[in-house]
Design an enzyme around this catalytic site. Structure first.
Site, PDB file in Angstrom:
ATOM      1  N   GLY A  19       0.781  -1.234   0.000  1.00  0.00           N
ATOM      2  CA  GLY A  19       0.000   0.000   0.000  1.00  0.00           C
ATOM      3  C   GLY A  19       0.809   1.279   0.000  1.00  0.00           C
ATOM      4  N   ASN A  93      11.253   0.641   2.593  1.00  0.00           N
ATOM      5  CA  ASN A  93       9.836   0.623   2.948  1.00  0.00           C
ATOM      6  C   ASN A  93       9.331  -0.769   3.318  1.00  0.00           C
ATOM      7  OD1 ASN A  93       6.891   1.536   2.736  1.00  0.00           O
ATOM      8  ND2 ASN A  93       7.014   0.017   1.093  1.00  0.00           N
ATOM      9  N   TYR A 159       7.742  -5.846  16.845  1.00  0.00           N
ATOM     10  CA  TYR A 159       7.499  -4.704  15.948  1.00  0.00           C
ATOM     11  C   TYR A 159       8.008  -3.420  16.608  1.00  0.00           C
ATOM     12  CZ  TYR A 159       5.060  -2.066  12.266  1.00  0.00           C
ATOM     13  OH  TYR A 159       4.758  -1.245  11.194  1.00  0.00           O
ATOM     14  N   ILE A 194      -2.440   3.270   8.630  1.00  0.00           N
ATOM     15  CA  ILE A 194      -2.757   3.795   7.298  1.00  0.00           C
ATOM     16  C   ILE A 194      -3.474   2.671   6.543  1.00  0.00           C
ATOM     17  CG2 ILE A 194      -1.823   4.843   5.189  1.00  0.00           C
ATOM     18  CD1 ILE A 194      -0.879   6.469   7.552  1.00  0.00           C
ATOM     19  N   LYS A 195      -4.460   3.047   5.722  1.00  0.00           N
ATOM     20  CA  LYS A 195      -5.254   2.013   5.034  1.00  0.00           C
ATOM     21  C   LYS A 195      -4.433   1.264   3.993  1.00  0.00           C
ATOM     22  CE  LYS A 195      -9.424   4.698   5.594  1.00  0.00           C
ATOM     23  NZ  LYS A 195     -10.205   5.786   4.968  1.00  0.00           N
TER      24      LYS A 195
HETATM   25  N1  LIG Z   1      -0.034   0.774   6.935  1.00  0.00           N
HETATM   26  C1  LIG Z   1       0.241   1.080   8.185  1.00  0.00           C
HETATM   27  O1  LIG Z   1      -0.660   1.220   9.020  1.00  0.00           O
HETATM   28  C2  LIG Z   1       1.657   1.323   8.616  1.00  0.00           C
HETATM   29  C3  LIG Z   1       1.883   2.069   9.788  1.00  0.00           C
HETATM   30  C4  LIG Z   1       3.196   2.282  10.205  1.00  0.00           C
HETATM   31  C5  LIG Z   1       4.253   1.781   9.478  1.00  0.00           C
HETATM   32  N2  LIG Z   1       4.007   1.049   8.351  1.00  0.00           N
HETATM   33  C6  LIG Z   1       5.171   0.536   7.628  1.00  0.00           C
HETATM   34  O2  LIG Z   1       5.088   0.917   6.276  1.00  0.00           O
HETATM   35  C7  LIG Z   1       5.797  -0.012   5.454  1.00  0.00           C
HETATM   36  C8  LIG Z   1       4.910  -0.426   4.286  1.00  0.00           C
HETATM   37  O3  LIG Z   1       3.779  -1.081   4.809  1.00  0.00           O
HETATM   38  P1  LIG Z   1       2.359  -1.179   4.071  1.00  0.00           P
HETATM   39  O4  LIG Z   1       1.358  -0.631   4.998  1.00  0.00           O
HETATM   40  O5  LIG Z   1       2.442  -0.661   2.687  1.00  0.00           O
HETATM   41  O6  LIG Z   1       2.208  -2.767   4.121  1.00  0.00           O
HETATM   42  P2  LIG Z   1       1.849  -3.820   2.980  1.00  0.00           P
HETATM   43  O7  LIG Z   1       1.717  -5.125   3.703  1.00  0.00           O
HETATM   44  O8  LIG Z   1       0.732  -3.313   2.151  1.00  0.00           O
HETATM   45  O9  LIG Z   1       3.167  -3.811   2.075  1.00  0.00           O
HETATM   46  C9  LIG Z   1       4.375  -4.371   2.467  1.00  0.00           C
HETATM   47  C10 LIG Z   1       5.080  -4.880   1.220  1.00  0.00           C
HETATM   48  O10 LIG Z   1       6.341  -5.432   1.633  1.00  0.00           O
HETATM   49  C11 LIG Z   1       6.539  -6.612   0.889  1.00  0.00           C
HETATM   50  N3  LIG Z   1       7.467  -7.505   1.593  1.00  0.00           N
HETATM   51  C12 LIG Z   1       7.202  -8.291   2.676  1.00  0.00           C
HETATM   52  N4  LIG Z   1       8.294  -8.985   3.000  1.00  0.00           N
HETATM   53  C13 LIG Z   1       9.254  -8.651   2.112  1.00  0.00           C
HETATM   54  C14 LIG Z   1      10.610  -9.033   1.931  1.00  0.00           C
HETATM   55  N5  LIG Z   1      11.191  -9.954   2.720  1.00  0.00           N
HETATM   56  N6  LIG Z   1      11.313  -8.467   0.925  1.00  0.00           N
HETATM   57  C15 LIG Z   1      10.732  -7.551   0.113  1.00  0.00           C
HETATM   58  N7  LIG Z   1       9.457  -7.157   0.219  1.00  0.00           N
HETATM   59  C16 LIG Z   1       8.731  -7.704   1.220  1.00  0.00           C
HETATM   60  C17 LIG Z   1       5.166  -7.232   0.711  1.00  0.00           C
HETATM   61  O11 LIG Z   1       5.132  -8.129  -0.395  1.00  0.00           O
HETATM   62  C18 LIG Z   1       4.302  -5.996   0.514  1.00  0.00           C
HETATM   63  O12 LIG Z   1       4.150  -5.684  -0.861  1.00  0.00           O
HETATM   64  C19 LIG Z   1       6.199  -1.172   6.391  1.00  0.00           C
HETATM   65  O13 LIG Z   1       7.540  -1.006   6.771  1.00  0.00           O
HETATM   66  C20 LIG Z   1       5.278  -0.986   7.588  1.00  0.00           C
HETATM   67  O14 LIG Z   1       5.815  -1.515   8.777  1.00  0.00           O
HETATM   68  C21 LIG Z   1       2.742   0.825   7.907  1.00  0.00           C
END
Ligand SMILES: NC(=O)c1ccc[n+]([C@@H]2O[C@H](COP(=O)([O-])OP(=O)(O)OC[C@H]3O[C@@H](n4cnc5c(N)ncnc54)[C@H](O)[C@@H]3O)[C@@H](O)[C@H]2O)c1
Length: 261
Positions: A19, A93, A159, A194-195
């Site tokens: 996302g 990311n 985490y 975040i969605k």
């Molecule tokens: N969405 C939230 O609420 C939120 C809040 C705080 C932080 N984050 C952080 O933002 C970042 C992105 O998260 P998101 O919300 O887009 O999540 P998401 O699950 O939609 O996307 C994560 C992506 O990482 C990829 N991935 C997983 N393991 C992997 C690996 N070993 N190598 C390469 N790619 C890999 C997945 O295939 C996926 O496409 C993450 O680091 C997450 O911890 C997200």
């Protein structure tokens, strides 16, 4: 596109099929950057690159990458640098959450997995990207941490710990690069909920009711809602651009006011 806030920037985004990474890639391309989008899910990365190239031909390149593998980091950085003609922005990311578990139920496997994907990956990427970033300076490293790297919650040990590590490690890199006059900046970004698909477990806990899950997650947030991927993507565009040229070693909290309380 000739102009744009990040015109001529060459950006590698990991975990870009998800996302937040997808939103960042679209925003950066719209502002004139070339983007190399990598993910363990190659089909997702390819679909994203195709969508971007439909609007901005020749500006996106897809790569398969597992961020836990040093070999794959070396190969992807090399291929992305060749495809884009340089590398001036690295966005670490890719990241995962884990099962909620209090310490006695938590497992070494959970810690190991989150450590390797959320934290160790950033050391590998930074180590192997740095020579290219120096060559392409002014350059920027943007590490996606979380509010969970600044504030703890019960059941989120791995985490919390890995995301706090991302926060502090970003400062180390910022200071090393400043000391060496490399003109490479490094900052961390800390979103609240975040969605994106990372919230799927919370939707499952609400019996599949997305609206109810989002409402529950928004309870501690002064703005009374959870975020949109673009809320993070706009911050990333700023940090990737030279508009933020005096900003390094700091954290950007994107949380609707949550940590202000
Ligand atoms: N969405 C939230 O609420 C939120 C809040 C705080 C932080 N984050 C952080 O933002 C970042 C992105 O998260 P998101 O919300 O887009 O999540 P998401 O699950 O939609 O996307 C994560 C992506 O990482 C990829 N991935 C997983 N393991 C992997 C690996 N070993 N190598 C390469 N790619 C890999 C997945 O295939 C996926 O496409 C993450 O680091 C997450 O911890 C997200």
């Amino acid at each position: 596109m000739m102009g744009g806030r990040v015109a001529n920037k060459k950006v590698l985004i990991t975990g870009a099929a998800g996302g937040l990474g997808t939103a960042m890639a679209h925003r950066l391309a719209r502002e004139g950057a070339k983007v190399a989008v990598s993910d363990i899910n190659l089909d997702g990365a390819r679909a994203l690159a195709d969508a971007i190239n439909a609007d901005h031909p020749g500006s996106a390149f897809a790569f398969a990458q597992d961020v836990t593998s040093e070999e794959q980091w070396i190969a992807v950085i090399d291929a992305a640098t060749r495809a884009m003609g340089g590398l001036s922005v690295l966005i670490n990311n890719a990241g995962i959450g884990g099962p909620l578990a209090f310490v006695e139920q938590d497992t070494v496997e959970n810690w190991q997995r989150q450590y390797e994907i959320n934290l160790r990956s950033i050391m590998l990427g930074t180590k192997h990207a740095m020579p290219h970033l120096r060559d392409a300076a002014p350059a920027s490293i943007i590490n996606i941490s979380s509010v969970a790297g600044l504030a703890a919650a019960p059941g989120m040990g791995a985490y919390n710990a890995t995301k706090a590590g991302v926060w502090m490690y970003s400062k180390t890199i910022a200071l090393e690069a400043a000391k060496m006059d490399w003109n490479v900046r490094c900052n961390s970004v800390h979103p609240v909920f975040i969605k994106t698909p990372i919230l799927d477990p919370f939707i499952a806990m609400a019996g599949g009711d997305e609206g109810k899950a989002h409402e529950r997650l928004a309870r501690g947030i002064p703005l009374k809602r959870i975020g949109e991927p673009d809320d993070v993507a706009y911050c990333v565009v700023y940090l990737a651009s030279d508009e933020s040229k005096f900003i390094t070693g700091t954290e950007f909290v994107i949380d609707g006011g949550m940590l202000a309380q």
